[in-house]
Every structure is written in C-alpha cells, then in structure tokens.
Design a protein around this motif. Structure first.
Motif, PDB file in Angstrom:
ATOM      1  N   VAL A   1      28.768  41.007 -35.918  1.00 10.51           N
ATOM      2  CA  VAL A   1      29.702  41.220 -37.030  1.00 10.51           C
ATOM      3  C   VAL A   1      28.927  41.337 -38.348  1.00 10.51           C
ATOM      4  O   VAL A   1      29.305  42.114 -39.237  1.00 10.51           O
ATOM      5  CB  VAL A   1      30.795  40.121 -37.062  1.00 10.51           C
ATOM      6  CG1 VAL A   1      30.233  38.756 -37.425  1.00 10.51           C
ATOM      7  CG2 VAL A   1      31.921  40.504 -38.014  1.00 10.51           C
ATOM      8  N   PHE A   2      27.811  40.627 -38.462  1.00  7.74           N
ATOM      9  CA  PHE A   2      27.022  40.713 -39.703  1.00  7.74           C
ATOM     10  C   PHE A   2      26.401  42.101 -39.855  1.00  7.74           C
ATOM     11  O   PHE A   2      26.524  42.737 -40.917  1.00  7.74           O
ATOM     12  CB  PHE A   2      25.928  39.627 -39.720  1.00  7.74           C
ATOM     13  CG  PHE A   2      25.215  39.549 -41.042  1.00  7.74           C
ATOM     14  CD1 PHE A   2      25.662  38.697 -42.030  1.00  7.74           C
ATOM     15  CD2 PHE A   2      24.118  40.357 -41.314  1.00  7.74           C
ATOM     16  CE1 PHE A   2      25.024  38.642 -43.269  1.00  7.74           C
ATOM     17  CE2 PHE A   2      23.475  40.314 -42.544  1.00  7.74           C
ATOM     18  CZ  PHE A   2      23.930  39.455 -43.524  1.00  7.74           C
ATOM     19  N   ILE A   3      25.746  42.586 -38.807  1.00  8.03           N
ATOM     20  CA  ILE A   3      25.040  43.875 -38.986  1.00  8.03           C
ATOM     21  C   ILE A   3      26.016  45.048 -39.043  1.00  8.03           C
ATOM     22  O   ILE A   3      25.768  46.016 -39.755  1.00  8.03           O
ATOM     23  CB  ILE A   3      23.918  44.099 -37.949  1.00  8.03           C
ATOM     24  CG1 ILE A   3      24.466  44.215 -36.529  1.00  8.03           C
ATOM     25  CG2 ILE A   3      22.853  43.023 -38.066  1.00  8.03           C
ATOM     26  CD1 ILE A   3      23.427  44.733 -35.526  1.00  8.03           C
ATOM     27  N   ASN A   4      27.135  44.961 -38.309  1.00 11.13           N
ATOM     28  CA  ASN A   4      28.138  46.028 -38.417  1.00 11.13           C
ATOM     29  C   ASN A   4      28.724  46.097 -39.826  1.00 11.13           C
ATOM     30  O   ASN A   4      28.882  47.166 -40.403  1.00 11.13           O
ATOM     31  CB  ASN A   4      29.300  45.776 -37.443  1.00 11.13           C
ATOM     32  CG  ASN A   4      29.113  46.437 -36.088  1.00 11.13           C
ATOM     33  OD1 ASN A   4      28.557  47.523 -35.985  1.00 11.13           O
ATOM     34  ND2 ASN A   4      29.568  45.774 -35.056  1.00 11.13           N
ATOM     35  N   SER A   5      29.048  44.922 -40.370  1.00 15.72           N
ATOM     36  CA  SER A   5      29.807  44.870 -41.625  1.00 15.72           C
ATOM     37  C   SER A   5      28.903  44.942 -42.842  1.00 15.72           C
ATOM     38  O   SER A   5      29.052  45.830 -43.690  1.00 15.72           O
ATOM     39  CB  SER A   5      30.624  43.571 -41.682  1.00 15.72           C
ATOM     40  OG  SER A   5      31.350  43.373 -40.499  1.00 15.72           O
TER      41      SER A   5
END
Ligand code: F3S
Length: 420
Positions: free
Chosen positions: A155-159
């Motif tokens: 979720v961190f790298i996607n967002s």
C-alpha cells in the motif's frame, strides 16, 4: 495467456526446471487474475527464509528443497538460478542478532534458518529482512511495475510512490524473482487504480495516533476498494503515511489510496475518482469507534510489554523514543521492544542511539516481529503499542490483551508498567 516466444521457452524448461516451475506459478496465477500476458518488472520483494516450522513437515532441511517446495510449489529438488531482477527478503523468522536471547530459539534452529538465509543470499536476494525495504534504499520509482509481498509495503509503494504491484504471495513473488515477470492484472492496470470510494474527512486527525486509527477505520469501511481522502487539513508526514496504510491493509485489504497533493497519482479528487463512487464520512464518531475497537481486548491499564515499530520504525521514530525515555529506566516488570530494519539498527549503533535507548533496558530488534514470528516477553498478558496493525493482530495471534495508545503513552507505560 499470450506468452512471447522467450516466455514459452522459459515455461518449457529451456532455462532450467526452476524457471519452468516459476513460469507455471505465474501462468496459473495470471489465469486466475484474468491476465492476458506477463509483463516485465523492475523488482521483487518476498519472504522465502525457512526454519524448523517448514522443514519438519517436509522431512528435509535442505534449503534448495525448502525453496522448491514452499517458494515454487513443486516437490522436485530444483537448482534455482540467480534472481533476474533486484530482489529482497521482507520480514523473516528470526532477529539475526537476538534469536537466542530474545526469541529463545535453540542453536540448531538458528543454524537451520541461517542455512536458508545463505541459500537465498546465494541466489542474489538482498537480506534486508524488513517489512519496510523502502526505508533502507530498496524502493521502486513512479510507474514501475514490481511484484511485492507484505500488505503494508504494497500500500505504501502503490500510493505514496506510485509504483504498481498487487499484494503478491510467497510463491508468486519468488516466481517473479526468478523470471522478472508478473501477470498484467489488478493494480498493474489503470482502471483498477481509480478511487471507488470518496472519504470526506470531517474531523481533525490527532497526529500519528490519529492516522493509525483513521487507517484502521478506513480498512473496515472500504475493505478492498480504493479510497480517495477528501478534506484532510494537515498533510500526513512519512511515518503517518506508513502507519495509515499498514492499518488500512490490516482491517481491510486496502492496497492503494489517494490523497490529493500527497500521494503520487493524485492532484485532485476529480482526477482519480470514478463517476459512481460511494461517499463515506470520517468524523469524530468514526475516530472514536476505531480507538475503541483497537482497545477491545483491554481490561486494565497495567502492561507487561510495549511494542513499537510496526511497520518497522524509521530512524526518526527511534530518536523520538530516545527523547521520550529521557535517560530513565524501563520498569522492571515491563519489556520495551522497538523493531526497526537491521540497516537502521546498525546506523543507530554507529551513532550511539542504540546504546542510548538500550541503556534504559529497552531492546532494539530487527528482521522479524512478534506477530510474524510469534514470540513475546515471557509472561506477557497485556501489551501496549502505538501501531493499529499490531494492536489488530497480536491479541488474536498470541491470545493476549492489547492496548492501542500514543507513542508517548506507550513509552510512559514502559517506564511505569502502567498506561497513563
Ligand atoms: Fe511489519 Fe510485523 Fe507489523 S511484519 S508491518 S512489524 S506485523
């Protein structure tokens, strides 16, 4: 699945049985996902270190056999080639420095895990052993396709970064390491990245504690949909984004969120939202609900254990804990464990921060965590944490009570044995 000529040759065994097994994993996975093709990736992150828990049922502790069985889903003993793209190990079963004294693991078990780690190292996998490789130099760029496990990292790298990955499993991440490929489906495509829920924020979010609780509420409310946050007054900092995403991915399956002006793909709500998006409000009642839920198992204020660093703490979080400890000693009946990537632990050691924190009686631990490796200070009945994710998982996994509190209150609890 439309494979290129090169991919067909890989699947047929031209590059060895291990690559062929990896292609079988990706093709089956891609077909389930509805992918039409496999696309190149620029990195992979997985969890492929094994120990006695895996070797016992297999009846073998040969690292190659363990990798073939659990990472490539095949019974055959295969000779895996070096990884094809930059790859790292996420969280693992033991702290490389403290498995004996803190985790109480016997030397034979530690040696088996070390053999498995060495095998992975031999394949060219970086043994970062953290759920936050993006904190220690292993991070994708905007728009890159990658194949990563670990919901909080995904979720961190996607967002925040705007890379593209689905939440991979152990086998698919390993298969991507050996092939440099992943199915083109889910969040690798444009349409599934659009927001289908608009969250109207109608309350002040009280610092990092509040971002944890907000993430926890949002995961429960949107489950696996993509939310866009509307009306946030003060932009979250790095740690708040890390905590928020991890919480949202634990109470729900949030793999991507948008926040105008903060996350990578979003300058305005209108830019990312679908026409038929649902609208939900996050107000004071929702914030209170999340805080209550995260304290649902707690029946008192005394704590035996305080855990900080889920996801693994940043260097600034270590500095914050040192400042809060302020030279005082942790209570004799309470353990304070702070989890951080090993690379940051080494920096803390070099700069004297580790000695400063550990002179209080606290421990800085790495490579693993209580929820993943299932270990606690002896006799723990109630613990406190500043992480919504850990407050969500640890009571269920270890059968203890959990308290969710601010970092300052957690440190205070470690110093006195009692939450303020
Ligand atoms: Fe990391 Fe363990 Fe939390 S893997 S995100 S510290 S549950």
């Amino acid at each position: 699945m439309n494979l290129t000529e090169t991919q067909r040759a890989m699947a047929s065994g031209d590059e060895g049985e291990a690559v062929a097994a990896a292609m079988t994993v990706l093709i089956e996975y891609g077909e389930i996902m509805g992918a039409e093709r496999l696309i190149p990736i620029s990195s992979a992150a997985g969890a492929n270190i094994y120990g006695p828990r895996h070797s016992r049922p297999l009846g073998s502790d040969d690292p190659a056999r363990l990798f073939a069985q659990y990472s490539l889903n095949t019974d055959a003993a295969l000779d895996a080639p070096p990884v094809r793209v930059p790859s790292c190990q996420l969280i693992g079963p033991i702290d490389r420095e403290n498995a004996g004294d803190v985790q109480n693991m016997p030397p034979e078990a530690i040696a088996k895990v070390a053999e498995s780690s060495d095998y992975l190292d031999g394949l060219g996998v970086s043994l970062l052993s953290t759920c936050t490789p993006y904190q220690v130099g292993f991070l994708p760029r905007f728009g890159e396709h990658v194949a990563w496990m670990e919901s909080s990292a995904v979720v961190f790298i996607n967002s925040v970064i705007g890379a593209r990955t689905n939440t991979e499993g152990r086998e698919s991440a390993a298969a991507s390491m050996l092939t440099g490929l992943t199915p083109e489906a889910g969040l690798h495509l444009d349409a599934p990245r659009r927001a289908t829920v608009r969250i109207v924020v109608d309350t002040e979010i009280p610092a990092t504690f509040g971002w944890n609780a907000f993430g926890y509420w949002i995961g429960s409310a949107v489950e696996d949909r993509v939310p866009v946050l509307d009306g946030v007054q003060a932009a979250p900092d790095f740690v708040q984004l890390k905590q928020f995403g991890a919480a949202a991915a634990s109470s729900g399956d949030v793999e991507l969120f948008h926040l105008p002006g903060v996350t990578a793909e979003c300058t305005s709500v209108e830019q990312v939202i679908t026409d038929d998006a649902e609208v939900l409000t996050f107000g004071a009642a929702e914030l209170a609900w999340a805080i209550d839920r995260l304290n649902a198992t707690r029946t008192g204020d005394d704590v035996d254990f305080v855990m900080i660093g889920c996801p693994h703490a940043s260097y600034e979080q270590l500095q914050q804990v040192a400042a809060l400890l302020d030279g005082r000693r942790v209570d004799d009946g309470t353990a304070l464990w702070i989890f951080t990537p090993d690379a940051l632990r080494r920096r803390a050691r070099d700069e004297g921060l580790l000695a400063l924190i550990e002179s209080s009686g606290a421990r800085i631990l790495s490579d693993t965590c209580p929820a993943i490796a299932q270990f606690l200070p002896r006799g723990t009945r109630r613990f406190a944490t500043d992480s919504a994710k850990q407050a969500h998982y640890l009571p269920a996994i270890m059968g203890i009570e959990g308290a969710f509190a601010t970092t300052a209150d957690c440190v205070q609890a470690a110093l006195t044995g009692r939450l303020p």
